[in-house]
Design a protein around this motif. Structure first.
Motif, PDB file in Angstrom:
ATOM      1  N   LEU A  15      -8.034  -7.479   0.991  1.00 57.58           N
ATOM      2  CA  LEU A  15      -8.782  -6.233   1.188  1.00 57.58           C
ATOM      3  C   LEU A  15      -9.552  -6.252   2.509  1.00 57.58           C
ATOM      4  O   LEU A  15      -9.581  -5.254   3.236  1.00 57.58           O
ATOM      5  CB  LEU A  15      -9.741  -6.026   0.010  1.00 57.58           C
ATOM      6  N   LEU A  52      -4.159  -3.972  -5.626  1.00 54.32           N
ATOM      7  CA  LEU A  52      -5.623  -3.971  -5.467  1.00 54.32           C
ATOM      8  C   LEU A  52      -6.200  -2.757  -6.171  1.00 54.32           C
ATOM      9  O   LEU A  52      -6.630  -1.784  -5.520  1.00 54.32           O
ATOM     10  CB  LEU A  52      -5.992  -3.944  -3.973  1.00 54.32           C
ATOM     11  N   TRP A 107       0.848  -1.194   0.000  1.00 53.29           N
ATOM     12  CA  TRP A 107       0.000   0.000   0.000  1.00 53.29           C
ATOM     13  C   TRP A 107       0.880   1.239   0.000  1.00 53.29           C
ATOM     14  O   TRP A 107       1.874   1.299   0.739  1.00 53.29           O
ATOM     15  CB  TRP A 107      -0.894   0.026   1.247  1.00 53.29           C
ATOM     16  N   VAL A 139      -9.360   0.719  -5.637  1.00 53.09           N
ATOM     17  CA  VAL A 139      -9.716   0.863  -4.221  1.00 53.09           C
ATOM     18  C   VAL A 139      -8.900   2.007  -3.620  1.00 53.09           C
ATOM     19  O   VAL A 139      -7.701   2.124  -3.882  1.00 53.09           O
ATOM     20  CB  VAL A 139      -9.394  -0.435  -3.444  1.00 53.09           C
ATOM     21  N   TYR A 164     -11.981  -8.976  -8.863  1.00 54.38           N
ATOM     22  CA  TYR A 164     -10.933  -9.320  -7.881  1.00 54.38           C
ATOM     23  C   TYR A 164     -10.787 -10.828  -7.764  1.00 54.38           C
ATOM     24  O   TYR A 164     -11.774 -11.564  -7.850  1.00 54.38           O
ATOM     25  CB  TYR A 164     -11.274  -8.732  -6.507  1.00 54.38           C
ATOM     26  N   GLN A 190      -7.129 -11.455  -3.555  1.00 52.74           N
ATOM     27  CA  GLN A 190      -7.190  -9.985  -3.449  1.00 52.74           C
ATOM     28  C   GLN A 190      -8.321  -9.564  -2.503  1.00 52.74           C
ATOM     29  O   GLN A 190      -8.155  -8.651  -1.694  1.00 52.74           O
ATOM     30  CB  GLN A 190      -7.431  -9.361  -4.829  1.00 52.74           C
ATOM     31  N   ALA A 218      -8.817  -2.999   4.810  1.00 53.81           N
ATOM     32  CA  ALA A 218      -9.732  -1.850   4.718  1.00 53.81           C
ATOM     33  C   ALA A 218     -10.557  -1.718   6.000  1.00 53.81           C
ATOM     34  O   ALA A 218     -10.664  -2.679   6.768  1.00 53.81           O
ATOM     35  CB  ALA A 218     -10.647  -2.035   3.505  1.00 53.81           C
ATOM     36  N   THR A 222      -3.636   3.498  -1.236  1.00 54.84           N
ATOM     37  CA  THR A 222      -3.963   2.796  -2.480  1.00 54.84           C
ATOM     38  C   THR A 222      -2.926   1.690  -2.648  1.00 54.84           C
ATOM     39  O   THR A 222      -1.845   1.750  -2.057  1.00 54.84           O
ATOM     40  CB  THR A 222      -3.900   3.719  -3.715  1.00 54.84           C
ATOM     41  N   SER A 223      -3.277   0.691  -3.493  1.00 56.81           N
ATOM     42  CA  SER A 223      -2.354  -0.428  -3.691  1.00 56.81           C
ATOM     43  C   SER A 223      -2.276  -0.801  -5.164  1.00 56.81           C
ATOM     44  O   SER A 223      -3.310  -0.965  -5.818  1.00 56.81           O
ATOM     45  CB  SER A 223      -2.824  -1.643  -2.891  1.00 56.81           C
TER      46      SER A 223
END
Ligand code: ZN
Length: 387
Positions: free
Chosen positions: A350, A140, A128, A143, A342, A346, A354, A136-137
């Motif tokens: 998440l 991923l 990240w 997102v 996804y 993944q 998150a 953010t990543s």
């Protein structure tokens, strides 16, 4: 700015820092830094594995991580005037990153794994990048969310008597199934024990007795409560003279349950603390484990897609088992997110990282516990509701 009382260079191991810190709990680990009640101070913290996980695309480092080096803690801090029976008031004033990035890993089965290891046995990693309060990543896409940053691990040293109690009960638990892999608990381990500045025979004794940092216990420790963010006040029971407060395992963000185990957004960082003492507070209020008053600063997510989990797995009913119910809620969420591009891995990463909300619905409606898992809709670029 709060004065830095514990400095960490994240490029170096904790064994090479000016002050070494520690990775076990024991009342005889000496405090190198004293703090007066009323004083604000900054503590820098190494990422929990001592820098074993790198900003790369390969999960090889997560697969081979050596957990005997975890968790790397900064401290202990001697809080002047604190005595057994008092309450130590700790204010979390602010938190930030030292390097601008963090990671979430899925632990491999060999490492003890996470909440769903039987279904996800292989290591995975998401890196990240932090943009102020946002993460953010590249692993991923689509997102972005604001982190509820917090220390995964914070607590005071146990007394000798309390440490003995921990070791006794954890040994008894492990002995009920001694050959289990992973074991039912992590017992004291001298290998890679970092014990501040202790040396010689005393160091060897403490290394054999000191408790591992993985479980939360009566002193707090690895509580992984995601809402212990900026502005939180904690009331800790004091078990030893000067309280001996330590902190580490800073998380940029985490979902309730930290389900991938290596599962928050783990980072090296700094935390500003303030401390005070309530004399004889343990006895006056009958407090034997910490109280938390979560702070006022959190992102305002208003819309959630919430998944139900009940305590039924593979056709078998588990009586009011909230852990099984939460597993089911997580699996429903993971399967659902595959509708939006996804992979299941993944989606699992998440949910660990998150700000997802885990809630107990009911634990009385026999035979099924009901637990829910809510994902904020606003963290996705696309609309993930059924249409
Ligand atoms: Zn952590």
């Amino acid at each position: 700015m709060a004065k830095v009382l514990f400095h960490v260079d994240p490029k170096k191991s904790m064994t090479e820092q000016d002050l070494p810190g520690h990775n076990r709990w024991h009342p005889d680990i000496p405090a190198e830094v004293g703090v007066k009640p009323g004083e604000d101070f900054r503590v820098e913290c190494m990422e929990w594995t001592d820098g074993q996980i790198h900003n790369t695309d390969s999960p090889e480092d997560v697969a081979t991580v050596d957990l005997s080096r975890a968790h790397m803690l900064s401290g202990p801090f001697a809080i002047k005037g604190a005595e057994p029976g008092d309450l130590l008031v700790v204010d979390i004033l602010d938190i930030g990153s030292l390097e601008g990035w963090g990671y979430t890993g899925i632990f491999a089965k060999e490492n003890g794994g996470g909440f769903l290891t039987d279904i996800f046995p292989e290591a995975r990693k998401a890196i990240w990048d932090f943009h102020g309060i946002y993460a953010t990543s590249r692993h991923l896409p689509g997102v972005q969310f604001a982190g509820i940053s917090h220390p995964g691990l914070i607590g005071c040293a146990p007394s000798h008597a309390l440490l003995e109690e921990w070791n006794k009960r954890e040994q008894e638990l492990v002995a009920t199934d001694p050959h289990r892999v992973p074991p039912l608990g992590l017992l004291p381990l001298a290998e890679n024990a970092l014990l501040g500045t202790l040396k010689g025979a005393q160091r060897d004794r403490v290394a054999k007795e000191a408790a591992r940092t993985i479980p939360p216990r009566e002193h707090g420790g690895n509580v992984d409560i995601k809402n212990l963010s900026r502005g939180t006040r904690i009331y800790f029971p004091v078990y030893v003279r000067d309280a001996l407060l330590s902190v580490g395992d800073l998380h940029f963000s985490q979902g309730d349950g930290e389900i991938t185990f290596c599962g928050a957004i783990e980072m090296s960082g700094w935390i500003d603390l303030g401390v005070d003492i309530i004399k004889d507070g343990m006895n006056r209020y009958g407090i034997t484990s910490p109280l938390f008053q979560p702070g006022p600063v959190e992102p305002h997510y208003s819309q959630y897609l919430t998944f139900e989990g009940i305590s039924v797995e593979n056709g078998r009913n588990y009586y009011l088992d909230a852990t099984i119910a939460y597993r089911q809620a997580a699996l429903h969420a993971i399967d659902y997110l595959t509708n939006f591009g996804y992979t299941r891995e993944q989606a699992y990463l998440l949910l660990g990282a998150a700000p997802i909300e885990g809630r107990i619905g009911g634990v009385v409606d026999i035979p099924n516990a009901c637990v829910s898992l809510g994902i904020p809709l606003e963290i996705f670029e696309q609309d993930i509701r059924p249409r």
